[in-house]
Design a protein around this motif. Structure first.
Motif, PDB file in Angstrom:
ATOM      1  N   PRO A 110       0.871  -1.173  -0.065  1.00 58.68           N
ATOM      2  CA  PRO A 110       0.114   0.058  -0.118  1.00 58.68           C
ATOM      3  C   PRO A 110       0.932   1.053   0.100  1.00 58.68           C
ATOM      4  CG  PRO A 110      -0.061  -0.937   2.081  1.00 58.68           C
ATOM      5  CD  PRO A 110       0.793  -1.972   1.235  1.00 58.68           C
ATOM      6  N   TYR A 122      -4.096   7.753  -3.122  1.00 60.87           N
ATOM      7  CA  TYR A 122      -3.771   6.298  -2.707  1.00 60.87           C
ATOM      8  C   TYR A 122      -3.769   5.226  -3.230  1.00 60.87           C
ATOM      9  CZ  TYR A 122      -8.589   5.444  -2.025  1.00 60.87           C
ATOM     10  OH  TYR A 122     -10.098   5.393  -2.212  1.00 60.87           O
ATOM     11  N   LEU A 174      -3.875   0.777  -3.110  1.00 65.19           N
ATOM     12  CA  LEU A 174      -3.692  -0.513  -2.232  1.00 65.19           C
ATOM     13  C   LEU A 174      -3.599  -1.732  -3.165  1.00 65.19           C
ATOM     14  CD1 LEU A 174      -6.701   0.122   0.153  1.00 65.19           C
ATOM     15  CD2 LEU A 174      -4.471   0.535   0.380  1.00 65.19           C
ATOM     16  N   SER A 210      -5.548  -3.578  -7.779  1.00 63.16           N
ATOM     17  CA  SER A 210      -5.310  -2.484  -6.851  1.00 63.16           C
ATOM     18  C   SER A 210      -6.711  -1.471  -6.719  1.00 63.16           C
ATOM     19  CB  SER A 210      -4.357  -1.346  -7.494  1.00 63.16           C
ATOM     20  OG  SER A 210      -4.006  -0.144  -6.760  1.00 63.16           O
ATOM     21  N   THR A 238      -7.516   2.113  -6.111  1.00 60.96           N
ATOM     22  CA  THR A 238      -6.832   3.302  -5.981  1.00 60.96           C
ATOM     23  C   THR A 238      -7.759   4.612  -6.542  1.00 60.96           C
ATOM     24  OG1 THR A 238      -5.173   4.603  -6.802  1.00 60.96           O
ATOM     25  CG2 THR A 238      -6.086   3.077  -8.277  1.00 60.96           C
TER      26      THR A 238
END
Length: 467
Positions: free
Chosen positions: A114, A134, A136, A324, A326
């Motif tokens: 992350p 962000y 992940l 992901s 995001t």
């Protein structure tokens, strides 16, 4: 995305199917003949009792072979405290961990990484708001074992683990038989010390008799001096015997993992050991002897090293995927975030590796040839050890019977010679010769009894006992 995943799973299934279609080989024991590996079994059977089962004696628990309670206590201490056994057990645990790693190589590797970013742009007097992004991501990679390289590595680890377990059994057997042989050595030395003490008393009485003969009958001084020298010689032997006993006690103490100290023990005459053994030998010896089996496991491990080296020449299929969650899509930041997925399949074919792959295959093949020769030699050594132990037992038993008859005759001879000497019908030289012959015969009888016991211990070890 779903269709792509289905296609990749189809490729993986096909690759896994190919792995079981004979692209790799499984170890098979090379041809070997064990007929006649134990020499002269028919002749041995004619002079000593044997059982029908060729490996029954090696399968007996050590507590049933060595029934002396004090010896059993010493063996138990050795199995608990011996440093070599501890090292062998630790090596087994290490290779168990290595095998677990080899098994996990079939599974994909997964990474979760992350990340987050907080940024703000300032231009002149203008300030933008903080932008938050962000991700992940979870990435996975799986190498499909098409040509059996990973499988060969796993089986190599399995063979190494089996070999380590065999060597642990070898160490246990050596400790058991080593403690037993040291214990019986102590009993032999104790009995020899008893004989020397009896002879010390006998030669001392003879010396006193010589002095009395000189005073009363004018016997020669040479007879008195010879009698004294004989008595002093026996006393010197007693001192040396005591030294040997102390050294064996110290060695046995180290073997069972304790400081050097006196060893509690029984009597040589009270020992009972089996007297019925297997004289034959068959392919079962390859299974029962842990050192022979360990040599074969090393051979199998080398075989799979060759298979692994061969697989390095073939292409490798790697499947990787990334997922992901995001809120950063290129230059766009969106809230809430979105899910992204990516699947890739790649094929790697080695073309030029500076000769490394060829060299590794040659080395693996040479290691296999050496391991095969070592294994065949271990089989021959096992047969020779069984044969030697059987012959040693038979020889010691026959010699012991003759020694007992000789001791009985020489004991009577010493009594007769002393009586004749007291009556003046015999010389001191005859007395000295008779006593010396009796001492040698008694010592020889004890040694033969010990050799017979040692042969039983060695035969137990040669047949793979103590597992």
């Amino acid at each position: 995305m779903v269709n792509a995943a289905i296609r990749l799973l189809t490729i993986a299934f096909a690759a896994t199917t190919l792995t079981g279609c004979g692209l790799y080989k499984k170890y098979e024991r090379p041809d070997i003949s064990v007929d006649g590996i134990v020499r002269d079994t028919a002749r041995i059977d004619a002079v000593m009792p044997t059982s029908a089962d060729t490996t029954s004696f090696g399968d007996v628990a050590w507590q049933e072979v060595f029934t002396d309670p004090q010896l059993q206590t010493l063996i138990s201490k050795g199995l608990e405290n011996n440093n070599d056994i501890f090292a062998a057990a630790a090596n087994v645990k290490k290779l168990e961990a290595a095998l677990s790693c080899a098994r996990l190589a079939f599974l994909p590797s997964v990474v979760f990484s992350p990340s987050g970013t907080l940024s703000k742009v300032v231009t002149g007097d203008k300030k933008s708001d903080w932008s938050k992004s962000y991700a992940l991501p979870i990435s996975a990679s799986w190498t499909v074992d098409i040509f059996g390289g990973i499988l060969a590595t796993k089986r190599n680890a399995e063979m190494n683990l089996a070999m380590a377990r065999d060597m642990e059994h070898v160490t246990r057997s050596k400790v058991i038989c080593g403690v037993a042989n040291s214990y019986y050595t102590l009993l032999m030395l104790d009995r020899q010390l008893e004989i020397l003490n009896d002879m010390d008393k006998l030669t001392g009485e003879t010396y006193e008799m010589m002095k009395l003969q000189k005073e009363l009958r004018g016997a020669k001084e040479t007879s008195v001096v010879s009698a004294k020298a004989a008595n002093l010689g026996v006393k010197a032997d007693i001192v040396d015997m005591q030294r040997q006993i102390r050294e064996v006690e110290n060695a046995l103490s180290l073997l069972i993992g304790q400081s050097a100290q006196s060893i509690a023990r029984g009597k040589l005459a009270d020992q009972t050991l089996p007297e019925q053994f297997s004289a034959g030998c068959s392919i079962a010896l390859l299974r029962n002897r842990p050192d022979v089996h360990a040599a074969e496991m090393k051979l199998a491990a080398c075989f799979y090293s060759v298979e692994k080296a061969r697989s390095s020449f073939y292409p490798k299929l790697t499947i990787s995927g990334t997922g992901s969650f995001t809120n950063s899509l290129g230059s766009t930041i969106a809230n809430p975030g979105q899910l992204l997925a990516n699947f890739v399949a790649g094929l790697t074919q080695p073309i030029f590796q500076n000769g490394r792959l060829v060299a590794e295959l040659k080395v693996a093949k040479l290691d296999y040839e050496v391991a095969e020769r070592d294994w065949r030699q271990s089989v021959l050594n096992a047969g020779a050890e069984v044969s030697n132990s059987l012959v040693e037992y038979n020889s010691a038993r026959q010699s012991g019977d003759l020694d007992r008859q000789q001791v009985e005759a020489l004991t009577k001879g010493v009594d007769y010679t002393l009586q004749l000497y007291r009556m003046g019908s015999s010389s001191y030289l005859e007395v000295l010769t008779a006593q010396s012959s009796l001492l040698n015969a008694e010592i020889s009888q004890v040694v033969d009894d010990f050799n017979k016991m040692q042969a039983v211990v060695n035969l137990y070890s040669a047949l793979g006992g103590g597992r």
